[in-house]
Write a protein that holds these residues in place. Sequence first.
Motif, PDB file in Angstrom:
ATOM      1  N   ASP A  84      29.327  -3.547 -16.838  1.00  0.00           N
ATOM      2  CA  ASP A  84      28.955  -2.169 -17.158  1.00  0.00           C
ATOM      3  C   ASP A  84      29.828  -1.178 -16.396  1.00  0.00           C
ATOM      4  O   ASP A  84      30.288  -0.175 -16.970  1.00  0.00           O
ATOM      5  CB  ASP A  84      27.483  -1.925 -16.811  1.00  0.00           C
ATOM      6  CG  ASP A  84      27.081  -0.467 -17.008  1.00  0.00           C
ATOM      7  OD1 ASP A  84      27.039  -0.027 -18.179  1.00  0.00           O
ATOM      8  OD2 ASP A  84      26.843   0.235 -15.995  1.00  0.00           O
ATOM      9  N   ARG A  88      32.412   1.572 -18.088  1.00  0.00           N
ATOM     10  CA  ARG A  88      32.313   3.012 -17.823  1.00  0.00           C
ATOM     11  C   ARG A  88      33.584   3.549 -17.173  1.00  0.00           C
ATOM     12  O   ARG A  88      34.038   4.651 -17.487  1.00  0.00           O
ATOM     13  CB  ARG A  88      31.099   3.305 -16.938  1.00  0.00           C
ATOM     14  CG  ARG A  88      29.766   3.107 -17.638  1.00  0.00           C
ATOM     15  CD  ARG A  88      28.589   3.620 -16.830  1.00  0.00           C
ATOM     16  NE  ARG A  88      28.365   2.845 -15.603  1.00  0.00           N
ATOM     17  CZ  ARG A  88      28.546   3.319 -14.373  1.00  0.00           C
ATOM     18  NH1 ARG A  88      28.972   4.563 -14.194  1.00  0.00           N
ATOM     19  NH2 ARG A  88      28.299   2.551 -13.316  1.00  0.00           N
ATOM     20  N   THR A  91      36.355   3.898 -19.819  1.00  0.00           N
ATOM     21  CA  THR A  91      36.144   5.083 -20.643  1.00  0.00           C
ATOM     22  C   THR A  91      36.601   6.341 -19.905  1.00  0.00           C
ATOM     23  O   THR A  91      37.295   7.198 -20.470  1.00  0.00           O
ATOM     24  CB  THR A  91      34.664   5.214 -21.031  1.00  0.00           C
ATOM     25  OG1 THR A  91      34.288   4.088 -21.828  1.00  0.00           O
ATOM     26  CG2 THR A  91      34.410   6.493 -21.822  1.00  0.00           C
TER      27      THR A  91
END
Length: 208
Positions: A84, A88, A91
Amino acid sequence: MTFLRNTALAITALALSAAPAFADAEAEAYVQANASDVLASLNDPALDATQRTQAFSRYMDEFTDLNAVANFVIGKYSRRFTPDELARYRTAFRDYALAVYEAQLDDYRGNAVVVEGSVDRTATDSIVDTVIKRQDGKDMDVRWRVLKRDGKFQVVDVALNIDGNLIWLGIEQRAQFIALLDRSNGSADALINKINSMTADLKASKRT
């Protein structure tokens, strides 16, 4: 963009440390065609600022391997982040990298990209030298590091002439981001927050 002015000599030495082989005409042709399309996307009079950024981002996503660059600039931490956290971070990094490239190349939008040569670091790793020509004579030197994987070319780093120094953005970002992670005990959130802050600053200063 003050941090991009640091360690220019060390960056250039690292980028060119491998022994050169033969120039790669295919890599040169790839950069010639795609870099021209990228710059053209910044000068399309039919697009507003949002559409122009979307078009530029679409070209850069195809032209560059941003996930590979994102992993490179955090080094060992790419294996320490949770899935995760890594998603993130990637991105956030993509948004930041695209904002950096757009900001640096924006002054040269719509101008001709001229390939001046290339050096093959290995059979699948080339440095392509280009100049972006301007009518006012203020040309910009840009180097593109291009890898060939499974028969497909992609750019994995770009060197821009900033304040007279040719700066490899991926290498410079690596020095900055790893230093932050070292200070924050490897905190993905601290890095992501810093990247988002830098991205916001870049987008606030872009042309309309």
